[in-house]
Write a protein that holds these residues in place. Structure first.
Motif, PDB file in Angstrom:
ATOM      1  N   LEU A  63       4.949 -14.681 -10.323  1.00  0.00           N
ATOM      2  CA  LEU A  63       4.905 -13.632  -9.620  1.00  0.00           C
ATOM      3  C   LEU A  63       3.924 -13.403  -8.429  1.00  0.00           C
ATOM      4  O   LEU A  63       2.941 -13.961  -8.648  1.00  0.00           O
ATOM      5  CB  LEU A  63       4.585 -12.328 -10.273  1.00  0.00           C
ATOM      6  N   ARG A  64       4.513 -13.552  -7.041  1.00  0.00           N
ATOM      7  CA  ARG A  64       3.510 -13.538  -6.021  1.00  0.00           C
ATOM      8  C   ARG A  64       3.883 -12.046  -5.150  1.00  0.00           C
ATOM      9  O   ARG A  64       4.662 -11.578  -5.032  1.00  0.00           O
ATOM     10  CB  ARG A  64       3.942 -14.265  -4.827  1.00  0.00           C
ATOM     11  N   ILE A  65       2.657 -11.555  -5.057  1.00  0.00           N
ATOM     12  CA  ILE A  65       2.763 -10.322  -4.450  1.00  0.00           C
ATOM     13  C   ILE A  65       1.659 -10.194  -2.914  1.00  0.00           C
ATOM     14  O   ILE A  65       0.504 -10.499  -3.208  1.00  0.00           O
ATOM     15  CB  ILE A  65       2.070  -8.926  -5.402  1.00  0.00           C
ATOM     16  N   GLU A  66       2.166  -9.614  -2.176  1.00  0.00           N
ATOM     17  CA  GLU A  66       1.406  -9.572  -0.897  1.00  0.00           C
ATOM     18  C   GLU A  66       0.952  -8.382  -0.822  1.00  0.00           C
ATOM     19  O   GLU A  66       1.962  -7.298  -0.281  1.00  0.00           O
ATOM     20  CB  GLU A  66       2.444  -9.932   0.569  1.00  0.00           C
ATOM     21  N   VAL A  67      -0.234  -8.017  -0.690  1.00  0.00           N
ATOM     22  CA  VAL A  67      -0.712  -6.512  -0.327  1.00  0.00           C
ATOM     23  C   VAL A  67      -1.360  -6.410   0.980  1.00  0.00           C
ATOM     24  O   VAL A  67      -2.548  -7.449   1.338  1.00  0.00           O
ATOM     25  CB  VAL A  67      -1.581  -6.065  -1.578  1.00  0.00           C
ATOM     26  N   VAL A  68      -0.811  -5.524   1.929  1.00  0.00           N
ATOM     27  CA  VAL A  68      -1.558  -5.557   3.292  1.00  0.00           C
ATOM     28  C   VAL A  68      -2.163  -3.916   3.500  1.00  0.00           C
ATOM     29  O   VAL A  68      -1.368  -3.059   3.493  1.00  0.00           O
ATOM     30  CB  VAL A  68      -0.484  -5.861   4.502  1.00  0.00           C
ATOM     31  N   LEU A 106       2.018  -2.439  -0.562  1.00  0.00           N
ATOM     32  CA  LEU A 106       2.728  -3.647  -0.887  1.00  0.00           C
ATOM     33  C   LEU A 106       3.852  -4.211   0.058  1.00  0.00           C
ATOM     34  O   LEU A 106       4.790  -3.386   0.469  1.00  0.00           O
ATOM     35  CB  LEU A 106       3.443  -3.126  -2.192  1.00  0.00           C
ATOM     36  N   ALA A 107       3.568  -5.362   0.695  1.00  0.00           N
ATOM     37  CA  ALA A 107       4.488  -5.820   1.717  1.00  0.00           C
ATOM     38  C   ALA A 107       5.540  -6.533   1.355  1.00  0.00           C
ATOM     39  O   ALA A 107       6.662  -6.593   2.014  1.00  0.00           O
ATOM     40  CB  ALA A 107       3.430  -6.358   2.865  1.00  0.00           C
ATOM     41  N   ARG A 147       5.357   0.225   0.907  1.00  0.00           N
ATOM     42  CA  ARG A 147       4.865   1.432   0.565  1.00  0.00           C
ATOM     43  C   ARG A 147       3.446   1.235  -0.066  1.00  0.00           C
ATOM     44  O   ARG A 147       3.122   0.204  -0.401  1.00  0.00           O
ATOM     45  CB  ARG A 147       5.679   2.232   0.012  1.00  0.00           C
ATOM     46  N   SER A 148       2.527   2.426  -0.269  1.00  0.00           N
ATOM     47  CA  SER A 148       1.348   2.128  -0.952  1.00  0.00           C
ATOM     48  C   SER A 148       1.631   1.346  -2.346  1.00  0.00           C
ATOM     49  O   SER A 148       2.405   1.677  -2.984  1.00  0.00           O
ATOM     50  CB  SER A 148       0.779   3.431  -1.241  1.00  0.00           C
ATOM     51  N   VAL A 149       0.648   0.448  -2.536  1.00  0.00           N
ATOM     52  CA  VAL A 149       0.681  -0.269  -3.781  1.00  0.00           C
ATOM     53  C   VAL A 149       0.847   0.517  -4.815  1.00  0.00           C
ATOM     54  O   VAL A 149       1.769   0.152  -5.752  1.00  0.00           O
ATOM     55  CB  VAL A 149      -0.260  -1.547  -3.639  1.00  0.00           C
ATOM     56  N   ASP A 150       0.256   1.418  -4.962  1.00  0.00           N
ATOM     57  CA  ASP A 150       0.030   2.211  -6.493  1.00  0.00           C
ATOM     58  C   ASP A 150       1.440   2.999  -6.442  1.00  0.00           C
ATOM     59  O   ASP A 150       1.956   3.208  -7.625  1.00  0.00           O
ATOM     60  CB  ASP A 150      -1.196   3.148  -6.657  1.00  0.00           C
ATOM     61  N   VAL A 151       2.274   3.455  -5.198  1.00  0.00           N
ATOM     62  CA  VAL A 151       3.375   4.334  -5.479  1.00  0.00           C
ATOM     63  C   VAL A 151       4.295   3.140  -5.889  1.00  0.00           C
ATOM     64  O   VAL A 151       5.143   3.465  -6.573  1.00  0.00           O
ATOM     65  CB  VAL A 151       3.519   4.856  -4.007  1.00  0.00           C
ATOM     66  N   SER A 211      -2.128  -5.787 -12.681  1.00  0.00           N
ATOM     67  CA  SER A 211      -3.423  -5.113 -11.804  1.00  0.00           C
ATOM     68  C   SER A 211      -4.016  -6.296 -11.001  1.00  0.00           C
ATOM     69  O   SER A 211      -4.734  -6.207 -10.099  1.00  0.00           O
ATOM     70  CB  SER A 211      -4.254  -4.564 -12.713  1.00  0.00           C
ATOM     71  N   VAL A 212      -4.302  -7.527 -11.484  1.00  0.00           N
ATOM     72  CA  VAL A 212      -4.801  -8.659 -10.934  1.00  0.00           C
ATOM     73  C   VAL A 212      -4.237  -8.913  -9.640  1.00  0.00           C
ATOM     74  O   VAL A 212      -4.774  -9.256  -8.632  1.00  0.00           O
ATOM     75  CB  VAL A 212      -5.107  -9.790 -11.873  1.00  0.00           C
ATOM     76  N   LYS A 213      -2.914  -8.794  -9.766  1.00  0.00           N
ATOM     77  CA  LYS A 213      -2.187  -9.390  -8.590  1.00  0.00           C
ATOM     78  C   LYS A 213      -2.104  -8.353  -7.479  1.00  0.00           C
ATOM     79  O   LYS A 213      -2.148  -8.792  -6.317  1.00  0.00           O
ATOM     80  CB  LYS A 213      -0.646  -9.605  -9.089  1.00  0.00           C
ATOM     81  N   THR A 214      -2.156  -7.065  -7.720  1.00  0.00           N
ATOM     82  CA  THR A 214      -1.956  -6.064  -6.724  1.00  0.00           C
ATOM     83  C   THR A 214      -3.554  -5.339  -6.674  1.00  0.00           C
ATOM     84  O   THR A 214      -3.562  -4.789  -5.573  1.00  0.00           O
ATOM     85  CB  THR A 214      -1.190  -4.786  -7.226  1.00  0.00           C
ATOM     86  N   GLY A 215      -4.400  -5.516  -7.329  1.00  0.00           N
ATOM     87  CA  GLY A 215      -5.717  -4.940  -7.253  1.00  0.00           C
ATOM     88  C   GLY A 215      -5.716  -3.329  -7.453  1.00  0.00           C
ATOM     89  O   GLY A 215      -6.617  -2.568  -7.134  1.00  0.00           O
ATOM     90  N   TYR A 216      -4.526  -3.103  -8.198  1.00  0.00           N
ATOM     91  CA  TYR A 216      -4.648  -1.445  -8.477  1.00  0.00           C
ATOM     92  C   TYR A 216      -4.522  -1.620  -9.960  1.00  0.00           C
ATOM     93  O   TYR A 216      -3.682  -2.115 -10.633  1.00  0.00           O
ATOM     94  CB  TYR A 216      -3.240  -0.993  -8.075  1.00  0.00           C
TER      95      TYR A 216
END
Lengths: 277, 348
Positions: A38-43, A47-48, A62-66, A145-150
């Motif tokens: 899994l690769r997640i890009e958060v800007v 979540l981009a 959209r917002s990463v938590d959403v 959570s580690v991947k997204t920071g949320y």
């Protein structure tokens, strides 16, 4: 206290079974594989892009938590339905093996009351299911959570709800094992209750599809007594996705499932008390 | 007796479980976001658009095939490149929750009296007779059923003159305002009489029709159209911490707008530009800006704004992106304030 001792004994037995160990290793490998792929890009908290095994998944920004609510919703459904089905199949053999010739006589010779033996088995299986659900959901939540920071514990809460549903189903499986000592029948009862529980969860939508009269009354009467499997899965998904949940209704459902499990356990104990070994 | 006790307990517990689970069934219901339907092209929009293509213009000398029926509203509206063209489906919006709220609550006593005056003076029930309202540059077109309308009172104050075969133009003596009544189905407004005349010429086939400002495939939703980039840049500049307005001006060529009002108000803006990469970057920047705005709203304790931004998302695809925004009715009711009319519109 003796009930707890029986439960611990069951957990030791589960640990000694190789395929339960294999299950633990399997879940760990799946989680590790998922985490690496899994690769997640958060800007700036949005979540981009998401890639799984190099393939772009959802392109919405959209917002990463959403955005994660949809993921956690899916995770909650997988835990609720997949975990229940797996639990039914994996735990179907515990009660029949408890009653197997030779072993039951040995257990009855111990200074343990019959109801304590059954309640301990029930408790042990529930703890096992709970540990599996929390381990799977916790691991997945940790990776995401580690991947997204949320960070959120809601999927674990969803797993706990699924465990309560499993308690109701396993109660009926335990009772069926007392009527016919067969792992296959026990699993079949569990699957039947699982499927009919999905129907019962949608009883208010399905009942108006039947003509008013005896058939509808029978449907409503029968589904009234069944655990609402799909409703609990939906509630678990809502909780995981941060959708507001009616606390009073959820409390009623949870209490209903717990009491259903106790009812099935009481029936199983009644049957156990009657039987000669 | 003890053995029977367990059975009795099982039966009683089953009854209690059924009661508790039935109580839990009552808590099931729609979530707050179930009523949000983002506008997407649907076959019923195509059917509606096909029914509206009733205007058959004489084919131009250079045309080879038979004349193709066209939508009179789209023929009347001028196509101003880079300008704003927007159409409101008034009849659909009137029956929507937001439409009902606006009619029942936002029209004050004075506005209600004006509507009654229009009915008495011109025989036009604005709330019932108007079907669509279109606006493009200098021309606004109201389409509906005006067959019962009487325009005599208008002629008392405004100077009438016939134009073309089916139109009458009314000019206001003191101001540059022109109203044209075309047949029993269209009323055109504008400050530039020449633009109104050109619209009637297009409707009567005296001028070649321009390509419609809104193509057929983009005519869906209860409000639809294209918004001028300059208008949006002006809007963005009001609270622009990220330099979005300039990026927007440089990257975007056209913004297509669609609004659904069937339950909650759901808005989709499709953003297109010549440079796919620039549009993609803009989408990411806009997504990040929305995310930051949401986090700021949460930090400031503005739950309503945070909830609203929960529903916002950017969906990039093929060098364009769409921005989805939703305004739940509960939010709109609170934002729009209490009913102006004491009777809440019930007297209507």
């Amino acid at each position: 206290m003796r009930t707890l001792a029986v439960a611990l004994d069951l957990l030791r037995e589960a640990a000694s079974r190789r395929w339960f160990l294999a299950l633990g290793i399997g879940i760990t490998l799946l989680l590790a594989c998922f985490g690496l792929a899994l690769r997640i890009e958060v800007v700036d908290g949005a979540l981009a892009a998401t890639r799984l095994f190099g393939k772009v998944l959802d392109t919405d920004i959209r917002s990463v938590d959403v955005a994660m609510r949809y993921v956690y919703r899916a995770v909650a459904y997988v835990i609720a339905y997949g975990g229940l089905l797996f639990g039914i199949v994996a735990c179907a053999d515990f009660a029949p093996s408890l009653l197997s010739p030779g072993r039951i006589e040995h257990l009855l010779a111990l200074p343990v009351r019959r109801w304590e033996l059954l309640a301990g088995t029930f408790l042990g299986v529930l703890v096992l299911a709970l540990l599996g659900a929390v381990y799977g959901a916790g691991g997945l939540t940790l990776i995401l959570s580690v991947k997204t920071g949320y960070w959120t514990a809601r999927p674990i809460l969803a797993a706990l709800l699924a465990s309560v549903t499993f308690a109701a189903i396993y109660g009926a499986m335990l009772a069926s094992a007392l009527l016919a000592r067969s792992a296959a029948i026990s699993a079949a009862v569990g699957v039947a209750l699982f499927v009919s529980g999905i129907v019962a969860g949608n009883r208010e939508t399905l009942a108006p599809l039947l003509e008013p009269g005896l058939r509808r009354a029978l449907f409503e009467g029968a589904t009234l007594l069944l655990p609402r499997v799909s409703t609990m899965a939906d509630t678990a998904a809502d909780l995981a996705a941060s959708v507001p949940v009616d606390g009073l209704a959820l409390g009623s459902r949870l209490a209903g499932l717990a009491v259903f499990a106790l009812s099935a356990l009481a029936f199983a104990i009644w049957r156990f008390e009657q039987r000669d070994f | 007796m003890r053995r029977v006790g367990w059975l009795l307990a099982a039966v009683i517990l089953l009854g209690v479980a059924a009661w508790l689970m039935a109580r839990g069934d009552r808590g099931k219901g729609k979530t707050a976001h179930d009523n949000i339907h983002f506008p997407r092209p649907r076959s019923r929009d195509d059917q509606r658009n096909a029914r509206r293509r009733t205007l058959v213009l004489p084919p131009s000398p250079s045309a080879t095939g038979p004349a193709v029926p066209q939508d009179p509203l789209m023929v009347a509206l001028p196509n101003t490149p880079g300008g704003t063209t927007i159409v409101f489906e008034a009849s659909a919006m009137r029956d929507s929750p937001i439409g009902q709220h606006m009619v029942d609550c936002l029209l004050g006593e004075r506005e209600a009296r004006e509507l009654a005056d229009a009915k008495r003076d011109f025989g036009v029930d604005v709330l019932e007779d108007v079907q669509r309202v279109g606006h493009s540059g200098p021309v606004t077109v109201v389409e509906g059923d005006f067959s019962e309308a009487t325009w005599g009172r208008l002629a008392e104050r405004w100077t009438p003159r016939p134009y073309g075969s089916s139109a009458t133009l009314y000019a206001e003596p003191d101001r540059d305002q022109t109203i044209a009544v075309y047949g029993g189905q269209m009323v055109l407004f504008g400050e530039d009489a020449a633009e109104i005349e050109a619209a009637i010429d297009r409707l009567e086939g005296h001028l070649p029709p321009a390509p419609p400002a809104i193509p057929d495939w983009a005519m869906y939703g209860d409000v639809y159209g294209v918004i001028a980039v300059d208008t949006l840049v002006e809007f963005l500049q009001k609270d622009d911490d990220h330099g979005l307005a300039d990026t927007f001006r440089n990257a975007v060529e056209q913004v297509e707008l669609h609004v659904d009002t069937s339950d909650d108000v759901a808005i989709v803006a499709d953003v297109v530009g010549p440079d796919k990469e620039a549009v993609g970057d803009l989408g990411k920047s806009l997504g990040a800006a929305l995310s930051i705005a949401r986090m700021r709203a949460q930090a400031d304790g503005d739950e309503r704004l945070a909830d609203l931004l929960d529903l916002a998302r950017i969906s990039p695809r093929d060098g364009r992106f769409s921005l989805d925004l939703a305004l739940p009715m509960d939010f709109l009711r609170k934002e729009l304030g209490p009913c102006k009319r004491k009777d809440g519109g019930r007297a209507r």
